[in-house]
Design a protein around this motif. Structure first.
Motif, PDB file in Angstrom:
ATOM      1  N   TRP A 144     -17.332 -24.751  -1.506  1.00 26.27           N
ATOM      2  CA  TRP A 144     -16.700 -26.122  -1.870  1.00 26.27           C
ATOM      3  C   TRP A 144     -16.364 -26.382  -3.329  1.00 26.27           C
ATOM      4  O   TRP A 144     -15.934 -27.458  -3.710  1.00 26.27           O
ATOM      5  CB  TRP A 144     -17.663 -27.216  -1.363  1.00 26.27           C
ATOM      6  CG  TRP A 144     -19.225 -27.143  -2.068  1.00 26.27           C
ATOM      7  CD1 TRP A 144     -20.085 -26.557  -1.292  1.00 26.27           C
ATOM      8  CD2 TRP A 144     -19.554 -27.649  -3.305  1.00 26.27           C
ATOM      9  NE1 TRP A 144     -21.312 -26.710  -2.278  1.00 26.27           N
ATOM     10  CE2 TRP A 144     -21.008 -27.110  -3.542  1.00 26.27           C
ATOM     11  CE3 TRP A 144     -18.995 -28.296  -4.473  1.00 26.27           C
ATOM     12  CZ2 TRP A 144     -21.869 -27.465  -4.466  1.00 26.27           C
ATOM     13  CZ3 TRP A 144     -19.890 -28.222  -5.411  1.00 26.27           C
ATOM     14  CH2 TRP A 144     -21.104 -28.022  -5.501  1.00 26.27           C
ATOM     15  N   ALA A 145     -16.617 -25.477  -4.224  1.00 27.82           N
ATOM     16  CA  ALA A 145     -16.134 -25.515  -5.518  1.00 27.82           C
ATOM     17  C   ALA A 145     -15.405 -24.254  -5.777  1.00 27.82           C
ATOM     18  O   ALA A 145     -15.295 -23.147  -5.232  1.00 27.82           O
ATOM     19  CB  ALA A 145     -17.488 -25.393  -6.563  1.00 27.82           C
ATOM     20  N   ALA A 146     -14.524 -24.591  -6.688  1.00 33.11           N
ATOM     21  CA  ALA A 146     -13.351 -23.531  -7.216  1.00 33.11           C
ATOM     22  C   ALA A 146     -13.756 -23.036  -8.459  1.00 33.11           C
ATOM     23  O   ALA A 146     -14.207 -23.554  -9.197  1.00 33.11           O
ATOM     24  CB  ALA A 146     -11.910 -24.088  -7.437  1.00 33.11           C
ATOM     25  N   PHE A 147     -13.651 -21.860  -8.838  1.00 30.86           N
ATOM     26  CA  PHE A 147     -14.037 -20.848  -9.845  1.00 30.86           C
ATOM     27  C   PHE A 147     -13.197 -20.321 -10.418  1.00 30.86           C
ATOM     28  O   PHE A 147     -13.227 -19.462 -11.306  1.00 30.86           O
ATOM     29  CB  PHE A 147     -15.423 -19.657  -9.633  1.00 30.86           C
ATOM     30  CG  PHE A 147     -16.727 -20.485  -8.980  1.00 30.86           C
ATOM     31  CD1 PHE A 147     -17.332 -21.336  -9.620  1.00 30.86           C
ATOM     32  CD2 PHE A 147     -16.982 -20.353  -7.643  1.00 30.86           C
ATOM     33  CE1 PHE A 147     -18.394 -21.748  -9.313  1.00 30.86           C
ATOM     34  CE2 PHE A 147     -17.877 -20.941  -6.897  1.00 30.86           C
ATOM     35  CZ  PHE A 147     -19.027 -21.715  -7.765  1.00 30.86           C
ATOM     36  N   SER A 148     -11.734 -20.608 -10.253  1.00 40.00           N
ATOM     37  CA  SER A 148     -10.637 -20.049 -10.734  1.00 40.00           C
ATOM     38  C   SER A 148      -9.431 -21.326 -10.758  1.00 40.00           C
ATOM     39  O   SER A 148      -9.532 -22.202  -9.915  1.00 40.00           O
ATOM     40  CB  SER A 148     -10.006 -19.029  -9.848  1.00 40.00           C
ATOM     41  OG  SER A 148      -9.713 -19.383  -8.708  1.00 40.00           O
ATOM     42  N   THR A 149      -8.574 -21.171 -11.696  1.00 38.54           N
ATOM     43  CA  THR A 149      -7.526 -22.168 -11.868  1.00 38.54           C
ATOM     44  C   THR A 149      -6.416 -21.187 -11.688  1.00 38.54           C
ATOM     45  O   THR A 149      -6.021 -20.498 -12.388  1.00 38.54           O
ATOM     46  CB  THR A 149      -7.732 -22.903 -13.048  1.00 38.54           C
ATOM     47  OG1 THR A 149      -8.788 -23.491 -13.184  1.00 38.54           O
ATOM     48  CG2 THR A 149      -6.546 -23.849 -13.017  1.00 38.54           C
ATOM     49  N   PHE A 150      -5.366 -21.769 -10.783  1.00 41.41           N
ATOM     50  CA  PHE A 150      -4.162 -21.290 -10.776  1.00 41.41           C
ATOM     51  C   PHE A 150      -3.193 -21.998 -11.526  1.00 41.41           C
ATOM     52  O   PHE A 150      -3.040 -23.183 -12.046  1.00 41.41           O
ATOM     53  CB  PHE A 150      -3.484 -21.363  -9.212  1.00 41.41           C
ATOM     54  CG  PHE A 150      -4.246 -20.605  -8.348  1.00 41.41           C
ATOM     55  CD1 PHE A 150      -4.076 -19.163  -7.988  1.00 41.41           C
ATOM     56  CD2 PHE A 150      -5.722 -21.042  -7.680  1.00 41.41           C
ATOM     57  CE1 PHE A 150      -4.813 -18.220  -7.190  1.00 41.41           C
ATOM     58  CE2 PHE A 150      -6.411 -20.405  -6.712  1.00 41.41           C
ATOM     59  CZ  PHE A 150      -5.856 -19.072  -6.755  1.00 41.41           C
ATOM     60  N   LEU A 151      -2.225 -20.913 -12.401  1.00 36.91           N
ATOM     61  CA  LEU A 151      -1.253 -21.441 -13.316  1.00 36.91           C
ATOM     62  C   LEU A 151      -0.084 -20.853 -13.087  1.00 36.91           C
ATOM     63  O   LEU A 151       0.318 -19.781 -12.619  1.00 36.91           O
ATOM     64  CB  LEU A 151      -1.861 -20.845 -14.630  1.00 36.91           C
ATOM     65  CG  LEU A 151      -3.307 -21.333 -15.154  1.00 36.91           C
ATOM     66  CD1 LEU A 151      -3.502 -20.738 -16.548  1.00 36.91           C
ATOM     67  CD2 LEU A 151      -3.602 -22.773 -15.146  1.00 36.91           C
ATOM     68  N   ASP A 152       1.041 -21.524 -13.559  1.00 38.77           N
ATOM     69  CA  ASP A 152       2.489 -21.243 -13.648  1.00 38.77           C
ATOM     70  C   ASP A 152       2.500 -20.424 -14.835  1.00 38.77           C
ATOM     71  O   ASP A 152       1.702 -20.334 -15.756  1.00 38.77           O
ATOM     72  CB  ASP A 152       3.480 -22.311 -13.370  1.00 38.77           C
ATOM     73  CG  ASP A 152       3.561 -23.263 -14.663  1.00 38.77           C
ATOM     74  OD1 ASP A 152       2.850 -22.812 -15.530  1.00 38.77           O
ATOM     75  OD2 ASP A 152       3.837 -24.497 -14.261  1.00 38.77           O
ATOM     76  N   ARG A 153       4.022 -19.847 -14.787  1.00 43.49           N
ATOM     77  CA  ARG A 153       4.119 -18.815 -16.051  1.00 43.49           C
ATOM     78  C   ARG A 153       3.849 -19.888 -17.505  1.00 43.49           C
ATOM     79  O   ARG A 153       3.303 -19.040 -18.321  1.00 43.49           O
ATOM     80  CB  ARG A 153       5.211 -18.186 -16.087  1.00 43.49           C
ATOM     81  CG  ARG A 153       5.590 -17.298 -14.980  1.00 43.49           C
ATOM     82  CD  ARG A 153       6.924 -16.425 -14.917  1.00 43.49           C
ATOM     83  NE  ARG A 153       6.885 -15.352 -13.872  1.00 43.49           N
ATOM     84  CZ  ARG A 153       6.242 -14.321 -14.159  1.00 43.49           C
ATOM     85  NH1 ARG A 153       5.813 -13.881 -14.918  1.00 43.49           N
ATOM     86  NH2 ARG A 153       6.533 -13.401 -12.988  1.00 43.49           N
ATOM     87  N   ALA A 180     -12.522 -31.751  -4.326  1.00 41.64           N
ATOM     88  CA  ALA A 180     -11.208 -32.335  -4.493  1.00 41.64           C
ATOM     89  C   ALA A 180     -10.363 -31.222  -5.346  1.00 41.64           C
ATOM     90  O   ALA A 180      -9.299 -30.886  -4.916  1.00 41.64           O
ATOM     91  CB  ALA A 180     -10.989 -33.802  -5.038  1.00 41.64           C
ATOM     92  N   ARG A 181     -10.934 -30.965  -6.487  1.00 45.01           N
ATOM     93  CA  ARG A 181     -10.257 -29.992  -7.356  1.00 45.01           C
ATOM     94  C   ARG A 181      -9.998 -28.538  -6.755  1.00 45.01           C
ATOM     95  O   ARG A 181      -9.146 -27.904  -6.700  1.00 45.01           O
ATOM     96  CB  ARG A 181     -10.909 -29.662  -8.520  1.00 45.01           C
ATOM     97  CG  ARG A 181     -10.273 -28.644  -9.598  1.00 45.01           C
ATOM     98  CD  ARG A 181     -11.129 -28.382 -10.584  1.00 45.01           C
ATOM     99  NE  ARG A 181     -10.545 -27.057 -11.493  1.00 45.01           N
ATOM    100  CZ  ARG A 181     -11.104 -26.017 -11.069  1.00 45.01           C
ATOM    101  NH1 ARG A 181     -12.165 -25.694 -10.120  1.00 45.01           N
ATOM    102  NH2 ARG A 181     -10.411 -24.628 -11.920  1.00 45.01           N
ATOM    103  N   ALA A 182     -11.328 -28.313  -5.963  1.00 40.73           N
ATOM    104  CA  ALA A 182     -11.208 -27.020  -5.201  1.00 40.73           C
ATOM    105  C   ALA A 182     -10.131 -26.904  -4.093  1.00 40.73           C
ATOM    106  O   ALA A 182      -9.470 -25.923  -3.937  1.00 40.73           O
ATOM    107  CB  ALA A 182     -12.539 -26.553  -4.492  1.00 40.73           C
ATOM    108  N   LEU A 183      -9.944 -28.045  -3.328  1.00 45.04           N
ATOM    109  CA  LEU A 183      -9.080 -28.189  -2.556  1.00 45.04           C
ATOM    110  C   LEU A 183      -7.493 -28.024  -2.823  1.00 45.04           C
ATOM    111  O   LEU A 183      -6.562 -27.332  -2.570  1.00 45.04           O
ATOM    112  CB  LEU A 183      -8.836 -29.513  -1.570  1.00 45.04           C
ATOM    113  CG  LEU A 183     -10.400 -29.452  -0.780  1.00 45.04           C
ATOM    114  CD1 LEU A 183     -10.228 -30.939   0.028  1.00 45.04           C
ATOM    115  CD2 LEU A 183     -10.439 -28.262   0.101  1.00 45.04           C
TER     116      LEU A 183
END
Length: 211
Positions: free
Chosen positions: A172-181, A112-115
């Motif tokens: 199915w897994a995310a290895f990065s996290t997207f961030l705002d400024r 779910a986090r990956a999506l």
């Protein structure tokens, strides 16, 4: 790839010579707990055994036991891990064993986090940065976009690999996290020592600016 072999099968006073067998090509989940799973024998051998049963020369149990013993010998030759009860059970798991059921909520949370991260990655204006374990990237960095593009719905074999092989896969897994400024600035601040030393690295591919 499967393995092929020949062996004689003896049932009471009858010997079927040079029977042809195959191991490692057919694994029907519906019969995973039946003796001989993962092996195949030529159809004429089965017919010969049935003929012996029909003629009253051997019992059905005799024929069954002979096939099971021959299959077990082939399996031991090509897959000695079958002797380990844990490996035996894992080989027959299709994401539905007790261990998989117990860890499925954990697995589904990771998926779910990956999506969520994949959706955030599509909005580079809101989320201009991405971070990996110790690296800061632009969200449109080729390294990041390539990895995130593989995220999809999961299959039961993914759950099995997560539980039995301790594997997290980019599908199915995310290895990065997207961030705002603001989030990126906080992430950087947490990784700067008291004297200004960095405990992170800037990606050399996309060369992100400091937030």
């Amino acid at each position: 790839m499967g393995a092929f072999g020949r062996m004689d099968i003896t049932v009471k006073a009858h010997t079927l010579v040079a029977t042809r067998w195959t191991w490692g090509t057919q694994y029907a989940p519906e019969r995973r707990w039946v003796d001989g799973w993962g092996t195949e024998v030529e159809t004429p051998v089965v017919i010969q055994l049935l003929d012996l049963v029909a003629a009253g020369e051997v019992s059905a149990k005799d024929a069954r036991d002979a096939l099971a013993a021959a299959a077990a010998k082939l399996i031991r030759t090509h897959d000695p891990d079958e002797a380990d009860p844990r490996e035996y059970a894992a080989a027959r798991c299709y994401g539905d064993c007790e261990r998989c059921r117990a860890r499925r909520p954990e697995f589904e949370a990771i998926h779910a986090r990956a999506l969520v991260e994949k959706a955030k990655g599509a909005d580079t204006l809101t989320y201009p940065y991405a971070v990996t374990r110790n690296g800061l990237h632009r969200s449109d960095c080729p390294h990041i976009t390539d990895t995130i593009s593989h995220i999809r719905g999961y299959e039961m074999r993914d759950l099995k690999s997560f539980v039995h092989e301790d594997e997290e896969h980019s599908g199915w897994a995310a290895f990065s996290t997207f961030l705002d400024r603001n989030e990126a600035a906080a992430w950087v601040a947490e990784r700067c020592g008291p004297r200004g030393g960095r405990q992170y690295r800037l990606c050399r591919i996309c060369s992100p600016e400091h937030p």
